[in-house]
Design a protein around this motif. Structure first.
Motif, PDB file in Angstrom:
ATOM      1  N   LYS B 172      31.902  31.908  35.108  1.00  0.00           N
ATOM      2  CA  LYS B 172      31.417  33.192  34.576  1.00  0.00           C
ATOM      3  C   LYS B 172      30.451  33.858  35.549  1.00  0.00           C
ATOM      4  O   LYS B 172      30.544  35.061  35.803  1.00  0.00           O
ATOM      5  CB  LYS B 172      30.756  32.974  33.211  1.00  0.00           C
ATOM      6  N   SER B 175      32.370  35.227  38.510  1.00  0.00           N
ATOM      7  CA  SER B 175      33.141  36.431  38.166  1.00  0.00           C
ATOM      8  C   SER B 175      32.212  37.634  38.087  1.00  0.00           C
ATOM      9  O   SER B 175      32.532  38.714  38.606  1.00  0.00           O
ATOM     10  CB  SER B 175      33.845  36.241  36.816  1.00  0.00           C
ATOM     11  N   GLN B 176      31.059  37.451  37.449  1.00  0.00           N
ATOM     12  CA  GLN B 176      30.108  38.565  37.342  1.00  0.00           C
ATOM     13  C   GLN B 176      29.639  39.014  38.721  1.00  0.00           C
ATOM     14  O   GLN B 176      29.571  40.209  39.000  1.00  0.00           O
ATOM     15  CB  GLN B 176      28.906  38.142  36.482  1.00  0.00           C
ATOM     16  N   TRP B 178      31.200  38.618  41.631  1.00  0.00           N
ATOM     17  CA  TRP B 178      32.320  39.289  42.301  1.00  0.00           C
ATOM     18  C   TRP B 178      32.364  40.749  41.897  1.00  0.00           C
ATOM     19  O   TRP B 178      32.432  41.650  42.723  1.00  0.00           O
ATOM     20  CB  TRP B 178      33.655  38.662  41.886  1.00  0.00           C
ATOM     21  N   GLU B 179      32.349  40.955  40.576  1.00  0.00           N
ATOM     22  CA  GLU B 179      32.529  42.320  40.079  1.00  0.00           C
ATOM     23  C   GLU B 179      31.337  43.198  40.445  1.00  0.00           C
ATOM     24  O   GLU B 179      31.479  44.402  40.605  1.00  0.00           O
ATOM     25  CB  GLU B 179      32.772  42.309  38.568  1.00  0.00           C
ATOM     26  N   ALA B 201      36.295  31.302  41.057  1.00  0.00           N
ATOM     27  CA  ALA B 201      36.711  32.666  40.707  1.00  0.00           C
ATOM     28  C   ALA B 201      37.584  33.209  41.832  1.00  0.00           C
ATOM     29  O   ALA B 201      37.241  33.089  43.014  1.00  0.00           O
ATOM     30  CB  ALA B 201      35.493  33.566  40.501  1.00  0.00           C
ATOM     31  N   PRO B 246      41.131  29.373  37.824  1.00  0.00           N
ATOM     32  CA  PRO B 246      40.047  30.075  37.136  1.00  0.00           C
ATOM     33  C   PRO B 246      40.401  30.473  35.711  1.00  0.00           C
ATOM     34  O   PRO B 246      40.554  31.652  35.392  1.00  0.00           O
ATOM     35  CB  PRO B 246      39.788  31.297  38.028  1.00  0.00           C
ATOM     36  N   VAL B 247      40.545  29.458  34.877  1.00  0.00           N
ATOM     37  CA  VAL B 247      40.830  29.613  33.451  1.00  0.00           C
ATOM     38  C   VAL B 247      39.710  28.855  32.732  1.00  0.00           C
ATOM     39  O   VAL B 247      39.278  27.812  33.218  1.00  0.00           O
ATOM     40  CB  VAL B 247      42.206  28.996  33.125  1.00  0.00           C
TER      41      VAL B 247
END
Lengths: 346, 346
Positions: B172, B175-176, B178-179, B201, B246-247
């Motif tokens: 998580k 991912s945050q 990255w975005e 990720a 990445p699941v």
């Protein structure tokens, strides 16, 4: 290579087309002139190439007059309509779509594997293979040459960029919405033109391309049929399960093979090390193995996790990773043109 | 089931322990008393269970006095130290760690496959198998019963929750970042205690658990050895390549099998439909197949993409998905206890 060529790029603004332009510049491809062709919708738009602004032209049969090499990456229907027109006007077509790949009169080429097939192009068209097939046959060819090859069972971990820019954007939007606690919408994957769409962020989807009547997807059948054609092994046993994963670029493959002859892991390392286009990344004591995040924007096909099967001395397991937009598409297309130039076929 | 049991949960706050508590409540497990045990560090902390607040107690040998069933999920070293102590005090231990799995005196059980093995527990300890192994053997058992089984080649797509809550948090956070365009840090995966860490990720990592001397990871060797033990097929050919994706939760598996006898796809469907714990999700005309995002928090093992190999009539390809924290861990542990109750072994 001193000969200078007139080049046409069809589909330059797509995920693969963009990479083709990058590779033409980076590899100093001998360009006399270049033109960028697309549908009437995009015609007139500006496009940057090597510091110069060009105008996208509408692709018509006449666009290919005087063109030496036409690089097609604008979808199967565009290739079906215009590749023969380009060839009829004397251009050598290198087509990145699946449209002509299984045509017996169209060579399907990975230069490291079957460069000799470029000598005979009865239709003036050469097909660039499927992305997941290219990296696999590039890695298997050195093993096949030394030990023979009888069986291949591959499971893929394919990046979203194989479905184009819209799929990359969809993964990013879904990831952002996940992290923001918003609804996750799916409109592109697994197949834009298919009925149902599923999120790819935090998911894996065991469907790439539509299904054929035998229960395999077209992507799986491409891997099976194209591998046999490129390697010129019609009797090779090949099976594929193709799966999309939430990775931007870089296809990974878990590949089980059976060789004709017994070999050791050391034999496999020796055959792969120094093979054209191959980089062995396999040092488990240092946790070294290929991963798609680190293969993005890189040219080689990476091979690691090389293990002998525990029950079959002719069986081996490999983990093969490459950038699907480069070796899997744009790079291989340019390498085909380069090989033809070197062999005086262009 | 009218008998009421004194239950101890060791490691209740972990990813699996949390799910064990959920399943005990949801399945109305017959609890006379329950206690929650952990290290001294966590002792005294409150923990909610079925509307009541309990206090976590320090796990000591004496904690297991009067306990009928002890569910262990606090890591191999805790099980190594305390499971024999619990068993010595008369508790039946159901251990979710890998510590005792290959002990010939410890049954390794998936109730749908080898429930009979629960009859003999010389050490008072039953091992819950590896998550990716459980769902695979659950799906293969009905096929093995009807057609025999000679070979299994599996490539996994494993969720991060198999590495615990820290790995979920890491996915998580990555991912945050990255975005948000920030640096992505990796400190947990592939293995917290290993030297190098890589982002998960937008990546896949072909290492789960550490490497053994033969080039396979411990996770791969668990799948190989545990499958043979649970299915009681020591001569079965099994090969595994285990890969993290990445699941969040839900392990997927691309499985190639060879049967002893020829069969049709229809035979395979018939054998799997209605098999205990199995749900067939395979209707390609409607794009129906298992996916981990939709298997999260679900009990069954889902099987789809059922295809006959194109070269071998005894060969089949399957796509198997289950929630690794449920059937792969917590649910299977509770099902072991339920089976023992039903069979009057508790």
């Amino acid at each position: 290579m001193t000969k200078q060529l007139n080049v046409a790029v069809v589909g330059a603004t797509g995920a693969v087309g963009t990479k083709m332009m990058e590779k033409l510049i980076e590899r100093n491809f001998p360009i006399k002139s270049i033109k960028f062709l697309a549908s009437a919708r995009s015609a007139g738009n500006p496009i940057e190439f090597n510091g110069t602004t060009y105008k996208i032209e509408e692709a018509t049969p006449e666009s290919f007059e005087g063109v030496d090499v036409a690089l097609f990456s604008a979808g199967g229907s565009v290739s079906a309509a215009l590749a023969p027109e380009a060839a009829a006007r004397g251009a050598v077509v290198i087509d990145n779509t699946s449209h002509f790949r299984m045509d017996p009169e169209v060579p399907l080429v990975v230069p490291e594997v079957n460069r000799h097939a470029l000598k005979t192009i009865p239709k003036g068209i050469i097909a660039n293979p499927n992305c997941s097939t290219i990296q696999m046959v590039a890695a298997l060819q050195p093993l096949r040459e030394k030990f023979g090859l009888t069986k291949v069972v591959v499971s893929t971990y394919q990046a979203v960029s194989g479905s184009g820019i819209a799929a990359i954007d969809e993964l990013k939007a879904q990831s952002q919405n996940w992290e923001a606690g918003k609804n996750v919408e799916a409109n592109v994957l697994p197949v834009k033109s298919d009925v149902k769409h599923f999120p790819i962020a935090r998911n894996v989807i065991p469907q790439i391309d539509k299904f054929t009547d035998n229960g395999y997807t077209y992507e799986e059948m491409k891997m099976i049929n194209e591998t046999k054609k490129i390697m010129e092994l019609p009797e090779l046993h090949v099976a594929a399960t193709c799966v999309r994963v939430p990775v931007v670029s870089g296809h990974s493959e878990s590949v089980y093979i059976e060789l004709e002859q017994e070999a050791t892991v050391q034999d496999i390392f020796a055959a792969l090390q120094g093979a054209p286009g191959i980089v062995v990344q396999d040092d488990i004591t240092n946790q070294t193995y290929p991963m798609p995040l680190f293969a993005e924007n890189e040219d080689p096909t990476y091979v690691g996790r090389i293990r002998q099967d525990l029950d079959n001395k002719k069986g081996f397991h490999l983990w093969i990773v490459a950038d699907n937009l480069l070796k899997g598409a744009a790079l291989n297309s340019i390498q085909i043109a380069e090989a033809m130039l070197e062999d005086n076929l262009l």
